[in-house]
Scaffold this motif. Sequence first.
Motif, PDB file in Angstrom:
ATOM      1  N   ALA A  38       0.760  -0.995   0.106  1.00 23.88           N
ATOM      2  CA  ALA A  38      -0.028  -0.143  -0.128  1.00 23.88           C
ATOM      3  C   ALA A  38       0.702   1.286  -0.070  1.00 23.88           C
ATOM      4  O   ALA A  38       0.447   2.321   0.651  1.00 23.88           O
ATOM      5  N   VAL A  39       1.860   1.276  -0.714  1.00 29.94           N
ATOM      6  CA  VAL A  39       2.781   2.539  -0.806  1.00 29.94           C
ATOM      7  C   VAL A  39       2.269   3.343  -1.921  1.00 29.94           C
ATOM      8  O   VAL A  39       1.553   3.025  -2.675  1.00 29.94           O
ATOM      9  N   GLU A  40       2.411   4.658  -1.692  1.00 25.82           N
ATOM     10  CA  GLU A  40       2.122   5.560  -2.565  1.00 25.82           C
ATOM     11  C   GLU A  40       3.276   5.444  -3.715  1.00 25.82           C
ATOM     12  O   GLU A  40       4.425   5.622  -3.447  1.00 25.82           O
ATOM     13  N   SER A  41       2.560   5.361  -5.184  1.00 26.71           N
ATOM     14  CA  SER A  41       3.637   5.118  -5.916  1.00 26.71           C
ATOM     15  C   SER A  41       3.654   5.988  -6.971  1.00 26.71           C
ATOM     16  O   SER A  41       2.674   6.804  -7.364  1.00 26.71           O
ATOM     17  N   HIS A  42       5.034   6.566  -7.359  1.00 25.15           N
ATOM     18  CA  HIS A  42       5.153   7.546  -8.529  1.00 25.15           C
ATOM     19  C   HIS A  42       6.197   6.970  -9.430  1.00 25.15           C
ATOM     20  O   HIS A  42       7.073   6.332  -9.473  1.00 25.15           O
ATOM     21  N   HIS A  43       5.720   7.346 -10.824  1.00 22.23           N
ATOM     22  CA  HIS A  43       6.410   6.579 -11.984  1.00 22.23           C
ATOM     23  C   HIS A  43       7.163   7.661 -12.828  1.00 22.23           C
ATOM     24  O   HIS A  43       6.371   8.504 -12.832  1.00 22.23           O
ATOM     25  N   VAL A  44       8.374   7.390 -13.247  1.00 21.78           N
ATOM     26  CA  VAL A  44       8.922   8.151 -14.273  1.00 21.78           C
ATOM     27  C   VAL A  44       8.921   7.394 -15.534  1.00 21.78           C
ATOM     28  O   VAL A  44       9.431   6.270 -15.480  1.00 21.78           O
ATOM     29  N   TRP A  45       8.444   7.636 -16.544  1.00 17.73           N
ATOM     30  CA  TRP A  45       8.588   6.933 -17.747  1.00 17.73           C
ATOM     31  C   TRP A  45       9.907   7.274 -18.480  1.00 17.73           C
ATOM     32  O   TRP A  45      10.187   8.514 -19.139  1.00 17.73           O
ATOM     33  N   ILE A  46      10.491   6.396 -18.907  1.00 13.79           N
ATOM     34  CA  ILE A  46      11.785   6.487 -19.893  1.00 13.79           C
ATOM     35  C   ILE A  46      11.575   6.577 -21.114  1.00 13.79           C
ATOM     36  O   ILE A  46      11.113   5.579 -21.781  1.00 13.79           O
ATOM     37  N   GLU A  47      12.084   7.697 -21.711  1.00 15.23           N
ATOM     38  CA  GLU A  47      11.676   7.698 -23.373  1.00 15.23           C
ATOM     39  C   GLU A  47      13.046   7.893 -24.125  1.00 15.23           C
ATOM     40  O   GLU A  47      13.905   8.565 -23.319  1.00 15.23           O
ATOM     41  N   GLY A  48      13.280   7.431 -25.164  1.00 13.83           N
ATOM     42  CA  GLY A  48      14.815   7.724 -26.013  1.00 13.83           C
ATOM     43  C   GLY A  48      14.889   9.201 -26.033  1.00 13.83           C
ATOM     44  O   GLY A  48      16.203   9.487 -25.969  1.00 13.83           O
ATOM     45  N   ARG A  49      13.973   9.945 -26.422  1.00 15.26           N
ATOM     46  CA  ARG A  49      14.072  11.302 -26.580  1.00 15.26           C
ATOM     47  C   ARG A  49      14.704  11.993 -25.144  1.00 15.26           C
ATOM     48  O   ARG A  49      15.101  13.152 -25.323  1.00 15.26           O
ATOM     49  N   SER A  70      21.304   1.988 -18.012  1.00 13.21           N
ATOM     50  CA  SER A  70      20.696   1.887 -16.768  1.00 13.21           C
ATOM     51  C   SER A  70      20.683   3.077 -15.810  1.00 13.21           C
ATOM     52  O   SER A  70      20.010   3.262 -15.043  1.00 13.21           O
ATOM     53  N   GLN A  71      21.969   3.560 -15.790  1.00 12.95           N
ATOM     54  CA  GLN A  71      22.184   4.778 -14.854  1.00 12.95           C
ATOM     55  C   GLN A  71      21.294   5.997 -15.432  1.00 12.95           C
ATOM     56  O   GLN A  71      20.969   6.734 -14.558  1.00 12.95           O
ATOM     57  N   PHE A  72      21.061   6.104 -16.613  1.00 12.72           N
ATOM     58  CA  PHE A  72      20.008   7.210 -16.901  1.00 12.72           C
ATOM     59  C   PHE A  72      18.739   6.865 -16.418  1.00 12.72           C
ATOM     60  O   PHE A  72      18.083   7.954 -16.061  1.00 12.72           O
ATOM     61  N   ALA A  73      18.245   5.672 -16.398  1.00 20.86           N
ATOM     62  CA  ALA A  73      17.005   5.545 -15.484  1.00 20.86           C
ATOM     63  C   ALA A  73      17.076   6.042 -14.105  1.00 20.86           C
ATOM     64  O   ALA A  73      16.082   6.492 -13.409  1.00 20.86           O
ATOM     65  N   GLN A  74      18.132   5.381 -13.463  1.00 21.46           N
ATOM     66  CA  GLN A  74      18.482   5.992 -12.161  1.00 21.46           C
ATOM     67  C   GLN A  74      18.440   7.530 -12.149  1.00 21.46           C
ATOM     68  O   GLN A  74      17.869   8.259 -11.090  1.00 21.46           O
ATOM     69  N   TRP A  75      19.022   8.296 -13.010  1.00 17.22           N
ATOM     70  CA  TRP A  75      19.291   9.684 -13.121  1.00 17.22           C
ATOM     71  C   TRP A  75      17.609  10.193 -13.074  1.00 17.22           C
ATOM     72  O   TRP A  75      17.349  11.387 -12.323  1.00 17.22           O
ATOM     73  N   LYS A  76      16.769   9.705 -13.815  1.00 10.21           N
ATOM     74  CA  LYS A  76      15.582  10.077 -13.946  1.00 10.21           C
ATOM     75  C   LYS A  76      14.872   9.985 -12.591  1.00 10.21           C
ATOM     76  O   LYS A  76      13.946  10.779 -12.220  1.00 10.21           O
ATOM     77  N   VAL A  77      14.961   8.989 -12.012  1.00  9.98           N
ATOM     78  CA  VAL A  77      14.367   8.691 -10.691  1.00  9.98           C
ATOM     79  C   VAL A  77      14.783   9.517  -9.564  1.00  9.98           C
ATOM     80  O   VAL A  77      13.907  10.202  -8.852  1.00  9.98           O
ATOM     81  N   MET A  78      16.053  10.048  -9.656  1.00 11.20           N
ATOM     82  CA  MET A  78      16.864  10.968  -8.810  1.00 11.20           C
ATOM     83  C   MET A  78      16.038  12.391  -9.015  1.00 11.20           C
ATOM     84  O   MET A  78      15.819  13.243  -8.343  1.00 11.20           O
ATOM     85  N   GLN A  79      15.782  12.816 -10.306  1.00 12.02           N
ATOM     86  CA  GLN A  79      15.100  13.811 -10.586  1.00 12.02           C
ATOM     87  C   GLN A  79      13.722  13.979 -10.200  1.00 12.02           C
ATOM     88  O   GLN A  79      13.162  15.017  -9.659  1.00 12.02           O
TER      89      GLN A  79
END
Length: 126
Positions: A38-49, A70-79
């Motif tokens: 029951a966590v509050e979920s936030h998503h960032v969708w990774i796109e090539g652009r 894969s580090q770019f996905a982590q970068w987006k989560v950090m943002q």
Amino acid sequence: MPYCGSRVGAVRKLSLARYRSGRTDEGKFIDAVVAETAVESHHVWIEGRDLDEELDAFVYHQDEPVAHTSQFAQWKVMQLAHSQGVTVLLDGQGADEVLGGYPSPTFGYRYAELLRSEMLFRCSGS
């Protein structure tokens, strides 16, 4: 699947990188964790652009070469975490490479190789 979680009082947040491709998106596993906890979920969708637009800043801030995106996905989560006011993150980036022994040009493959051969323990004197 990079993610970050936070707990403030009774509020829990889980932020994850997602991919629109059915082959790489782990949404069904995310949904199972969210349903169970029951966590509050936030998503960032990774796109090539996104990588195209942020490549210079991403490379600059890594401050060292990276072997894959894969580090770019982590970068987006950090943002995303920053935009939510989260300042402390627990993250597992790279643990599966180190402990899972994926063939990779990164250091993780070598550590896994050492563990399998028990050479790491001989090197450390344990």
